[in-house]
Design a protein around this motif. Structure first.
Motif, PDB file in Angstrom:
ATOM      1  N   ASP A 123       0.370  -1.155  -0.022  1.00 23.07           N
ATOM      2  CA  ASP A 123      -0.582  -0.201   0.309  1.00 23.07           C
ATOM      3  C   ASP A 123       1.217   1.092   0.093  1.00 23.07           C
ATOM      4  O   ASP A 123       0.528   2.181  -0.978  1.00 23.07           O
ATOM      5  N   ASP A 124       1.360   1.100   1.005  1.00 22.59           N
ATOM      6  CA  ASP A 124       2.672   2.285   0.129  1.00 22.59           C
ATOM      7  C   ASP A 124       3.396   2.690  -0.805  1.00 22.59           C
ATOM      8  O   ASP A 124       2.981   3.607  -0.930  1.00 22.59           O
ATOM      9  N   GLU A 125       3.537   2.352  -1.954  1.00 23.52           N
ATOM     10  CA  GLU A 125       3.770   1.927  -2.922  1.00 23.52           C
ATOM     11  C   GLU A 125       2.560   2.827  -3.942  1.00 23.52           C
ATOM     12  O   GLU A 125       2.580   3.959  -4.774  1.00 23.52           O
ATOM     13  N   ILE A 126       1.466   2.421  -3.600  1.00 20.01           N
ATOM     14  CA  ILE A 126       0.714   2.579  -4.192  1.00 20.01           C
ATOM     15  C   ILE A 126      -0.178   4.133  -3.998  1.00 20.01           C
ATOM     16  O   ILE A 126      -0.278   4.923  -4.479  1.00 20.01           O
ATOM     17  N   ASP A 127       0.808   4.630  -1.929  1.00 18.76           N
ATOM     18  CA  ASP A 127       0.547   5.794  -1.942  1.00 18.76           C
ATOM     19  C   ASP A 127       1.513   6.329  -2.571  1.00 18.76           C
ATOM     20  O   ASP A 127       0.775   8.098  -3.416  1.00 18.76           O
ATOM     21  N   ARG A 128       2.662   6.301  -2.816  1.00 16.30           N
ATOM     22  CA  ARG A 128       3.437   7.089  -3.920  1.00 16.30           C
ATOM     23  C   ARG A 128       3.473   6.933  -4.920  1.00 16.30           C
ATOM     24  O   ARG A 128       3.663   8.268  -5.095  1.00 16.30           O
ATOM     25  N   MET A 129       2.167   7.076  -5.404  1.00 14.03           N
ATOM     26  CA  MET A 129       2.269   6.334  -7.251  1.00 14.03           C
ATOM     27  C   MET A 129       1.190   7.360  -6.726  1.00 14.03           C
ATOM     28  O   MET A 129       1.219   8.753  -7.617  1.00 14.03           O
ATOM     29  N   ASN A 130       0.282   7.136  -5.579  1.00 17.00           N
ATOM     30  CA  ASN A 130      -0.949   8.378  -5.448  1.00 17.00           C
ATOM     31  C   ASN A 130      -0.326  10.163  -5.843  1.00 17.00           C
ATOM     32  O   ASN A 130      -1.102  10.952  -6.459  1.00 17.00           O
ATOM     33  N   GLU A 131       1.024  10.412  -4.479  1.00 14.05           N
ATOM     34  CA  GLU A 131       1.067  11.346  -4.621  1.00 14.05           C
ATOM     35  C   GLU A 131       1.998  12.387  -6.054  1.00 14.05           C
ATOM     36  O   GLU A 131       1.384  13.081  -6.365  1.00 14.05           O
ATOM     37  N   GLU A 132       2.608  11.278  -6.608  1.00 13.67           N
ATOM     38  CA  GLU A 132       2.857  11.763  -7.569  1.00 13.67           C
ATOM     39  C   GLU A 132       1.909  11.852  -8.586  1.00 13.67           C
ATOM     40  O   GLU A 132       2.183  12.766  -9.332  1.00 13.67           O
ATOM     41  N   LEU A 133       1.535  10.923  -9.605  1.00 14.18           N
ATOM     42  CA  LEU A 133      -0.505  11.470 -10.219  1.00 14.18           C
ATOM     43  C   LEU A 133      -0.632  12.580 -10.117  1.00 14.18           C
ATOM     44  O   LEU A 133      -1.021  13.432 -10.788  1.00 14.18           O
ATOM     45  N   ILE A 134      -0.812  12.765  -8.612  1.00 18.60           N
ATOM     46  CA  ILE A 134      -1.817  13.785  -8.074  1.00 18.60           C
ATOM     47  C   ILE A 134      -0.433  15.163  -8.555  1.00 18.60           C
ATOM     48  O   ILE A 134      -0.601  16.338  -9.281  1.00 18.60           O
ATOM     49  N   ASN A 135       0.541  15.607  -7.854  1.00 19.33           N
ATOM     50  CA  ASN A 135       1.487  16.649  -8.530  1.00 19.33           C
ATOM     51  C   ASN A 135       1.539  16.702  -9.630  1.00 19.33           C
ATOM     52  O   ASN A 135       2.004  17.698 -10.033  1.00 19.33           O
ATOM     53  N   ASP A 136       1.630  15.603 -10.420  1.00 18.96           N
ATOM     54  CA  ASP A 136       1.834  15.690 -12.065  1.00 18.96           C
ATOM     55  C   ASP A 136       0.541  16.278 -12.647  1.00 18.96           C
ATOM     56  O   ASP A 136       0.658  17.702 -13.415  1.00 18.96           O
ATOM     57  N   LEU A 137      -0.213  15.910 -11.892  1.00 18.43           N
ATOM     58  CA  LEU A 137      -1.498  16.651 -12.448  1.00 18.43           C
ATOM     59  C   LEU A 137      -2.360  18.138 -11.972  1.00 18.43           C
ATOM     60  O   LEU A 137      -3.007  19.236 -13.335  1.00 18.43           O
ATOM     61  N   ILE A 138      -1.621  18.486 -10.878  1.00 17.88           N
ATOM     62  CA  ILE A 138      -2.002  19.938 -10.412  1.00 17.88           C
ATOM     63  C   ILE A 138      -1.267  20.882 -12.020  1.00 17.88           C
ATOM     64  O   ILE A 138      -1.337  21.217 -12.210  1.00 17.88           O
ATOM     65  N   LEU A 181      -8.778  16.773 -16.906  1.00 19.76           N
ATOM     66  CA  LEU A 181      -7.601  16.353 -15.324  1.00 19.76           C
ATOM     67  C   LEU A 181      -8.592  16.071 -14.056  1.00 19.76           C
ATOM     68  O   LEU A 181      -7.936  15.896 -13.247  1.00 19.76           O
ATOM     69  N   LEU A 182      -9.613  16.948 -13.974  1.00 23.13           N
ATOM     70  CA  LEU A 182     -10.050  17.002 -12.503  1.00 23.13           C
ATOM     71  C   LEU A 182     -10.095  16.063 -12.763  1.00 23.13           C
ATOM     72  O   LEU A 182     -11.021  14.983 -11.547  1.00 23.13           O
ATOM     73  N   HIS A 183     -11.684  15.483 -13.765  1.00 22.13           N
ATOM     74  CA  HIS A 183     -11.930  13.924 -13.581  1.00 22.13           C
ATOM     75  C   HIS A 183     -10.692  12.231 -13.842  1.00 22.13           C
ATOM     76  O   HIS A 183     -10.920  11.680 -12.919  1.00 22.13           O
ATOM     77  N   LEU A 184      -9.461  13.082 -14.048  1.00 25.13           N
ATOM     78  CA  LEU A 184      -8.944  12.094 -14.135  1.00 25.13           C
ATOM     79  C   LEU A 184      -8.189  12.369 -12.716  1.00 25.13           C
ATOM     80  O   LEU A 184      -7.679  11.171 -11.863  1.00 25.13           O
ATOM     81  N   PHE A 185      -7.920  13.973 -11.885  1.00 28.91           N
ATOM     82  CA  PHE A 185      -7.325  13.654 -10.182  1.00 28.91           C
ATOM     83  C   PHE A 185      -8.386  12.937 -10.128  1.00 28.91           C
ATOM     84  O   PHE A 185      -7.653  11.797  -8.543  1.00 28.91           O
ATOM     85  N   SER A 186      -9.498  12.808  -9.944  1.00 27.25           N
ATOM     86  CA  SER A 186     -10.486  12.188  -8.812  1.00 27.25           C
ATOM     87  C   SER A 186     -10.688  10.186  -8.916  1.00 27.25           C
ATOM     88  O   SER A 186     -10.941  10.183  -8.202  1.00 27.25           O
ATOM     89  N   ALA A 187      -9.945   9.937 -10.602  1.00 33.51           N
ATOM     90  CA  ALA A 187     -10.237   8.782 -10.692  1.00 33.51           C
ATOM     91  C   ALA A 187      -8.631   8.064 -10.024  1.00 33.51           C
ATOM     92  O   ALA A 187      -8.716   7.716  -9.434  1.00 33.51           O
ATOM     93  N   VAL A 188      -7.581   8.690  -9.673  1.00 36.33           N
ATOM     94  CA  VAL A 188      -6.703   9.284  -8.809  1.00 36.33           C
ATOM     95  C   VAL A 188      -6.628   8.282  -7.817  1.00 36.33           C
ATOM     96  O   VAL A 188      -6.344   7.570  -6.925  1.00 36.33           O
ATOM     97  N   ARG A 189      -7.610   9.242  -6.786  1.00 32.35           N
ATOM     98  CA  ARG A 189      -7.299   9.485  -5.730  1.00 32.35           C
ATOM     99  C   ARG A 189      -8.809   8.033  -5.102  1.00 32.35           C
ATOM    100  O   ARG A 189      -8.869   7.822  -4.823  1.00 32.35           O
ATOM    101  N   THR A 190      -9.075   7.610  -6.319  1.00 27.62           N
ATOM    102  CA  THR A 190     -10.001   6.712  -5.842  1.00 27.62           C
ATOM    103  C   THR A 190      -8.921   5.258  -6.302  1.00 27.62           C
ATOM    104  O   THR A 190      -9.993   4.169  -5.452  1.00 27.62           O
TER     105      THR A 190
END
Length: 227
Positions: A152-167, A180-189
């Motif tokens: 789960d830690d690796e998924i959290d890391r990927m989540n953070e990287e993707l969120i930063n990239d989308l922003i 991009l907002l739809h993708l943002f929501s998809a990443v968090r989900t």
């Protein structure tokens, strides 16, 4: 264990496995929506989510009846409580499948928009975690369950990287803000799917070993920090 309780537990086991299979199929299809969104698939997932809600209630009712009738102890009691917890986690994953599918359909108005490969990889890993957490239940494998918790830690890391990239992309391409907002929501989900897979894995450790490992790392850090 009485014969009647054994029969009820076997039926409960079959019910949970059938629910697992349905939810896993739902999450597979919802993730597939990211590359090929389809409103019809989304409508189907919404209908199936309603069925999963009823399934969750039916399993909980079955568990409560077994508890009332037989007053089980030890591993039998742990199995029943674990089944209730796992069913609740699966019900939430079904909700997330609908959410991912809806976010994917939000991309239909921007056909030129491409989904990042990192998101696809993250989704694949999260779905794999869910699948293997269910395998842990079937095989009573607490060692694999512990490995899933660590992933789960690796998924959290990927989540953070993707969120930063989308922003960053939102700042650079304001014309694509809706997609991009739809993708943002998809990443968090998708990150939450991995969280639920981890919760199931933690429940399996409890079932097999009788140990509650939820928040164990946090408690350990607090104990080390105490004077």
């Amino acid at each position: 264990m009485t014969v009647h309780m054994q029969l009820d537990l076997s039926e409960l086991h079959r019910e949970l496995l059938a629910m697992c299979t349905r939810v896993e199929d739902m999450i597979h299809r919802s993730v597939g929506q990211l590359s090929s969104p389809d409103f019809q698939v989304t409508r189907e997932l919404i209908q199936e989510d309603n069925e999963i809600d009823r399934w969750d209630v039916r399993i909980e009712d079955h568990c409560l009846k077994i508890l009332a009738l037989y007053q089980p102890v030890a591993v039998d009691l742990r199995r029943i409580t674990t089944v209730m917890k796992v069913a609740a986690e699966l019900e939430r994953v079904a909700d997330l499948a609908v959410s991912i599918s809806e976010r994917a359909c939000g991309l239909l108005n921007t056909p030129q928009f491409s989904v990042p490969s990192q998101l696809t990889e993250m989704a694949t890993r999260a779905v794999s975690m869910l699948h293997r957490s269910i395998d842990c239940y079937v095989d009573m494998d607490s060692q694999l369950a512990r490995q899933i918790c660590e992933e789960d830690d690796e998924i959290d890391r990927m989540n953070e990287e993707l969120i930063n990239d989308l922003i960053q992309r939102m700042h650079e391409s304001p014309d694509q803000i809706d997609a991009l907002l739809h993708l943002f929501s998809a990443v968090r989900t998708i990150e939450r799917v991995a969280d639920h897979a981890t919760n199931i894995a933690e429940d399996i450790v409890y079932l097999v070993e009788g140990k509650i490992i939820r928040h164990a790392g946090k408690f350990e850090r607090e104990d080390q920090a105490s004077p």
